[in-house]
Structure formats: C-alpha cells, structure tokens
Write an enzyme that holds these catalytic residues in place. Sequence first.
Site, mmCIF file in Angstrom:
data_model
loop_
_atom_site.group_PDB
_atom_site.id
_atom_site.type_symbol
_atom_site.label_atom_id
_atom_site.label_comp_id
_atom_site.label_asym_id
_atom_site.label_seq_id
_atom_site.Cartn_x
_atom_site.Cartn_y
_atom_site.Cartn_z
ATOM 1 N N HIS A 71 0.872 -1.183 0.000
ATOM 2 C CA HIS A 71 0.000 0.000 0.000
ATOM 3 C C HIS A 71 0.905 1.227 0.000
ATOM 4 C CE1 HIS A 71 -3.922 -2.009 0.816
ATOM 5 N NE2 HIS A 71 -3.119 -2.938 1.289
ATOM 6 N N TYR A 95 -6.768 -3.313 11.440
ATOM 7 C CA TYR A 95 -5.677 -3.996 12.143
ATOM 8 C C TYR A 95 -4.424 -3.134 12.263
ATOM 9 C CZ TYR A 95 -3.846 -5.146 7.477
ATOM 10 O OH TYR A 95 -3.367 -5.068 6.186
ATOM 11 N N HIS A 252 -10.015 -27.285 6.785
ATOM 12 C CA HIS A 252 -9.622 -28.433 7.610
ATOM 13 C C HIS A 252 -8.975 -29.540 6.775
ATOM 14 C CE1 HIS A 252 -10.837 -27.319 11.553
ATOM 15 N NE2 HIS A 252 -12.041 -26.960 11.143
HETATM 16 O O1 LIG Z 1 -6.484 -4.016 1.458
HETATM 17 P P1 LIG Z 1 -6.804 -5.435 1.158
HETATM 18 O O2 LIG Z 1 -8.107 -5.899 1.708
HETATM 19 O O3 LIG Z 1 -6.685 -5.768 -0.322
HETATM 20 O O4 LIG Z 1 -5.668 -6.295 1.855
HETATM 21 C C1 LIG Z 1 -5.738 -7.697 2.118
HETATM 22 C C2 LIG Z 1 -6.203 -7.886 3.528
HETATM 23 C C3 LIG Z 1 -4.935 -7.617 4.303
HETATM 24 O O5 LIG Z 1 -4.687 -6.243 4.385
HETATM 25 C C4 LIG Z 1 -3.881 -8.222 3.478
HETATM 26 C C5 LIG Z 1 -3.617 -9.630 3.859
HETATM 27 O O6 LIG Z 1 -2.606 -10.189 3.065
HETATM 28 O O7 LIG Z 1 -4.413 -8.203 2.124
#
Ligand SMILES: O=P(O)(O)O[C@@H]1C[C@H](O)[C@@H](CO)O1
Length: 320
Positions: A71, A95, A252
């Site tokens: 990002h 998070y 699972h």
């Molecule tokens: O921002 P997104 O939802 O594409 O990111 C996904 C969810 C977590 O931030 C990350 C997990 O690998 O990717």
Amino acid sequence: WEARTDLWVLPHSYEACAEAAAWLRARLKQAPVVGLVCGSGLGALAQELQQPQSFDYGDIPHFPRSTVQGHAGRLLVGTLGGCPCAVMQGRFHLYEGYSPAQVALPVRTLALLGAHTVVLTNAAGSLREGLDPGDLLVIRDHIDLPGLAGRSPLVGANDSRFGPRFPVMAGAYDPALRRLALALAPPPLRARAGVYCGVGGPSYETPAECALLRMLGGDAVGMSTVAEAAAARHCGLRVLGLSLITNAAASHEEEEEEGPEHAKDMEHAKEHAKEHAKEHAKDTEHAKDKAHQEVLDAAQAGARLLAQLLLALAPRLQHV
Ligand SMILES: O=P(O)(O)O[C@@H]1C[C@H](O)[C@@H](CO)O1
C-alpha cells in the site's frame, strides 16, 4: 472534564474531511467523479491514469499513513478512459490500529470533493471450491463482522451532513454497476458475483473460522472494504466492490487428521526438533510475512486484467 479545543477537528469529523477536500481542491486541475481504492498489491491499477497529479498521504491534512506492505500511501488524480478519477494507492485497515472512521476518511473526502461513485478493490481469500486464485468476485453483498460488533464508521453522533442516522444497506453494492462489471470483465478473470466477509485481521482465519464464514454465506474473506462501503453508502455514493482472489482461505482438509499417525509424527518431530532448531528458526523468520507476500504476488499477477476491466468501466461510470 474540560473540552480540548486542540482536538476539535477530530480525525474522523466532517470538518477533518472538509479540510482534506479543500486542500486537494486547491491543487487539483480537475475534480474526480469516481474514486478507486486499490487493494493489497493492486496499486498498478493506477497505471492507465492519464496526466496524474500525485499526493502523498502524509501531505494531505488528516490523512492517516499507510503502514502495510503493498500500500504505497499515495493519491493519484487524473483521467481513466476520459473519466476524472482519483486512485488511492493504499488504504487503511482496522488492524493497523486505525478507527473505523479513520479507515473511512478518504472515501468521505472523495465524496466532499464531488465524487459520486467509488470502486473498492481488495485482495481476498476464497471460501468456495471453484473460486480460485486469479478469479474475480464482483461483490453482491457483504457481511461486516467488525461493523456488526459495533466497529463501524457510523458509530457515534451522526453528522447529518454526511448522511442519515440509519442508512439502508440493502442494495449497497449497486446492481447496475455489478452487471456492467460482470459483462466487461476479461474472460480469464472468471468473474462472478458473491458475498465478501469483512474481518478485523490481521491474523488469517483459522479453518474453523472459515467454516463459520462459509455457513454464514460468505464466498470470500478479507480485512478491508466493508467500513468504506458503509461510509460510502451513508454519504450516498454508488459502490462497486471487486475482490481479486489471491488464495484459498484455510480449510480443515489441508490439516493432518489428529490420531495415532499424528502422534507418531509428533514424536518424530520432537526427536528432530533440536537438530533442526537452527534451520527452523531461519524458516520461521522467512515465513513471518510469507502469507502476505503470497497475497501480494497473486494480486500483482491479476492486476493487469483488473486494470483492463477498470479502463473499460471508467467511461461508463462517469455519468450517474
Ligand atoms: O487491502 P486489502 O483488503 O486488499 O488487503 C488484504 C487484507 C490484508 O490487508 C492483506 C492480507 O494479506 O491483504
């Protein structure tokens, strides 16, 4: 208790979004009518943007900072297929420690800038057989698990300048935009409609959690999008949600059955534990962000096709 005058522009307030919008408006050649939020590893979606102006999040008043790999933390504004468009290369997640309202701040800022539509993209794990990495889920509906537990950007005093106290979320993902996306998606994306489950993260789901999400009717799971969609609908934006499937969420079946064989394996593992301690430490170190790296790699592999779809869609999004 005394009012803190220095805090009156709270990071989630209307005033904060208005200041961010005013700062951008003063610098933009053209105001965007469509906002595009890039999911993890999907920053390349901006590559088709013509004559982009670029703004670091750090320079935009009240914008949080991107802390997640994949990002970039940049807002690009230009035209996509002739449509004035703002592309967020990077979004904010619960998070990371941001509040739901901070997560929603960019979407609200885009609305105040005059955008009428947002396209929310994400990388997501599949909960369904036959929905594979590289496939596209066009979001028909979502299950907002943090929101259902009170972690929604709409919690708190309602500011009616954004929207109503009790916004309706039926049809939140615009059916006409969904049909258009399904029709225009390049065939290799194997696009289909489905339900996105938003979770808090950052740990990936356990197999039992995935089983629960399947029972709830989820097709894909991810850690974003739902708070942005709620805020977008609250302020009357049209929403299109696109999940690029990057992995199969845990199941699972992948796990060893626990039983005598498992016990033997455990003994065997213990015997060799010391011997392999050093190697293992190295592997663990490497594995720290292995899962996220796999998500980024898969997203980057699919980004070209998704960019093609967005280029075809953009001119059709320009007018409401
Ligand atoms: O921002 P997104 O939802 O594409 O990111 C996904 C969810 C977590 O931030 C990350 C997990 O690998 O990717």
